[in-house]
Design a protein around this motif. Structure first.
Motif, short mmCIF file in Angstrom:
data_model
loop_
_atom_site.label_atom_id
_atom_site.label_comp_id
_atom_site.label_asym_id
_atom_site.label_seq_id
_atom_site.Cartn_x
_atom_site.Cartn_y
_atom_site.Cartn_z
N ASP A 40 113.46 1.56 4.09
CA ASP A 40 113.05 2.87 3.63
C ASP A 40 113.37 3.87 4.74
O ASP A 40 112.86 3.76 5.85
N ALA A 41 114.22 4.85 4.44
CA ALA A 41 114.67 5.79 5.46
C ALA A 41 113.56 6.71 5.96
O ALA A 41 113.72 7.37 6.98
N GLU A 42 112.42 6.74 5.26
CA GLU A 42 111.28 7.51 5.76
C GLU A 42 110.64 6.83 6.97
O GLU A 42 109.82 7.43 7.66
N HIS A 43 111.02 5.57 7.21
CA HIS A 43 110.46 4.78 8.33
C HIS A 43 111.59 3.98 8.96
O HIS A 43 111.67 2.76 8.79
N LEU A 44 112.48 4.63 9.68
CA LEU A 44 113.64 3.97 10.26
C LEU A 44 113.22 3.05 11.41
O LEU A 44 112.51 3.48 12.33
N ARG A 45 113.66 1.81 11.35
CA ARG A 45 113.30 0.83 12.38
C ARG A 45 114.42 0.74 13.43
O ARG A 45 115.01 -0.31 13.66
N PHE A 46 114.68 1.87 14.06
CA PHE A 46 115.67 1.93 15.14
C PHE A 46 115.05 2.69 16.32
O PHE A 46 114.16 3.52 16.13
N ASP A 47 115.56 2.41 17.50
CA ASP A 47 115.07 3.08 18.69
C ASP A 47 115.43 4.57 18.68
O ASP A 47 116.39 4.99 18.01
N ASP A 48 114.71 5.33 19.45
CA ASP A 48 115.04 6.74 19.64
C ASP A 48 116.43 6.86 20.26
O ASP A 48 116.85 6.01 21.07
N ALA A 49 117.15 7.92 19.88
CA ALA A 49 118.44 8.25 20.49
C ALA A 49 119.41 7.07 20.47
O ALA A 49 120.07 6.76 21.47
N PHE A 50 119.52 6.41 19.33
CA PHE A 50 120.32 5.19 19.21
C PHE A 50 121.71 5.44 18.63
O PHE A 50 122.66 4.73 18.96
N PHE A 51 121.85 6.45 17.77
CA PHE A 51 123.10 6.66 17.04
C PHE A 51 123.85 7.93 17.49
O PHE A 51 123.23 8.93 17.83
N ASP A 52 125.18 7.83 17.42
CA ASP A 52 126.03 9.00 17.68
C ASP A 52 126.14 9.88 16.44
O ASP A 52 126.29 11.10 16.55
N VAL A 53 126.12 9.25 15.27
CA VAL A 53 126.28 9.99 14.01
C VAL A 53 125.48 9.29 12.92
O VAL A 53 125.42 8.06 12.87
N VAL A 54 124.85 10.11 12.07
CA VAL A 54 124.16 9.60 10.89
C VAL A 54 124.77 10.30 9.68
O VAL A 54 124.93 11.53 9.68
N TYR A 55 125.08 9.51 8.66
CA TYR A 55 125.77 10.01 7.46
C TYR A 55 124.95 9.63 6.24
O TYR A 55 124.43 8.52 6.14
N SER A 56 124.86 10.57 5.29
CA SER A 56 124.13 10.27 4.05
C SER A 56 124.62 11.21 2.95
O SER A 56 124.35 12.41 2.98
N TRP A 57 125.34 10.66 1.97
CA TRP A 57 125.98 11.49 0.94
C TRP A 57 125.22 11.36 -0.39
O TRP A 57 125.31 10.37 -1.08
N GLY A 58 124.43 12.38 -0.69
CA GLY A 58 123.76 12.42 -1.98
C GLY A 58 122.65 11.42 -2.15
O GLY A 58 122.46 10.89 -3.25
N VAL A 59 121.90 11.17 -1.10
CA VAL A 59 120.87 10.13 -1.13
C VAL A 59 119.48 10.68 -0.83
O VAL A 59 118.51 10.41 -1.55
N ILE A 60 119.36 11.44 0.23
CA ILE A 60 118.05 11.83 0.77
C ILE A 60 117.22 12.60 -0.25
O ILE A 60 115.99 12.46 -0.30
N HIS A 61 117.88 13.38 -1.11
CA HIS A 61 117.12 14.18 -2.08
C HIS A 61 116.45 13.34 -3.16
O HIS A 61 115.70 13.88 -3.98
N HIS A 62 116.69 12.05 -3.20
CA HIS A 62 116.00 11.18 -4.16
C HIS A 62 114.67 10.66 -3.62
O HIS A 62 113.86 10.12 -4.38
#
Length: 254
Positions: free
Chosen positions: A114-136
């Motif tokens: 569930d992207a509302e509770h991402l199980r990744f460390d802080d400052a882990f990614f260079d880029v995050v991509y999401s095409w037509g998903v978050i608004h659901h």
């Protein structure tokens, strides 16, 4: 009663985005031909994805895709040499994307989450991509905050949200509001009940800039889509401006 995210999950488990029979016909599911047809259709109707994502610019960078679907864009990130991570709310998407990558000999760290509770460390990614998903999601604002947390300083978000002030939204309101004698029904309510999974949201450009206000920079640019041009004469629709488009492409830098 099930939560909104549970209802959204149930909806997309049944038919991951882009896999309806009208689009893929009688091709054997998860075959090379099936995936190829899905990819061909996606980039035929949404060719601007490549210009927005610019996949090849992120070679060697650590990427998270929020909402992998059947993996069509995720394959592009992997082909471009990104260090790929992918999440989705549904098991169907994770399993299908894994098979899609395997067909091409590509790899990614995939996990149902569930992207509302991402199980990744802080400052882990260079880029995050999401095409037509978050608004659901039940709480898109929470997801945007989670993305901010897991992005490195200077990291970039690239994504697409639905646009409430668009021709497609107008057509939905005419069908489900005006023609049913419910002229006071809001466009947001029509979209929430008649666009894909339950509770779908659509935004204005100022609303999205407010949502991404914690980011150092943010652009939100509407794009006119084939979905907006449906039922309009071609000679007329060519004059429609992008500001009436159903998609808003958002790029934000932490």
């Amino acid at each position: 009663m099930a939560s909104l995210n549970e209802r959204v999950k149930a909806y997309w488990e049944q038919e991951p985005c882009g896999t309806s029979p009208e689009l893929i016909g009688t091709l054997r599911p998860h075959s090379w031909e099936w995936f190829a047809q899905i990819e061909a259709y996606r980039y035929q109707v949404e060719p601007f994805i490549h210009a927005a994502a610019q996949f090849t610019r992120f070679h060697g960078q650590r990427l998270l895709e929020v909402g992998v679907g059947v993996g069509t864009d995720h394959v592009q990130w992997a082909r471009a040499g990104a260090d790929c991570y992918g999440i989705d709310l549904t098991d169907a998407a994770i399993e299908t994307t894994r098979e899609h990558l395997t067909i091409y000999g590509l790899d990614s760290r995939l996990e149902r989450m569930d992207a509302e509770h991402l199980r990744f460390d802080d400052a882990f990614f260079d880029v995050v991509y999401s095409w037509g998903v978050i608004h659901h999601a039940e709480s898109p604002e929470r997801i945007v905050g989670q993305i901010w947390r897991v992005l490195k300083p200077g990291g970039q978000f690239i994504g697409m949200f639905y646009h409430r002030r668009s021709l497609l939204a107008l057509r939905l309101w005419v069908k489900h509001g005006l023609l049913r004698g419910r002229i006071t029904r809001s466009w947001a309510d029509v979209i929430a009940h008649h666009m894909e999974s339950a509770g779908t949201k659509a935004y204005t450009v100022p609303e999205l800039k407010t949502m991404f206000s914690a980011y150092r920079t943010c652009t939100a640019v509407p794009i006119l889509t084939p979905y907006d041009r449906v039922k309009w004469p071609g000679w007329l629709s060519q004059f429609f401006p992008d500001r009436w488009g159903w998609f808003i492409v958002v790029k934000a830098v932490k």
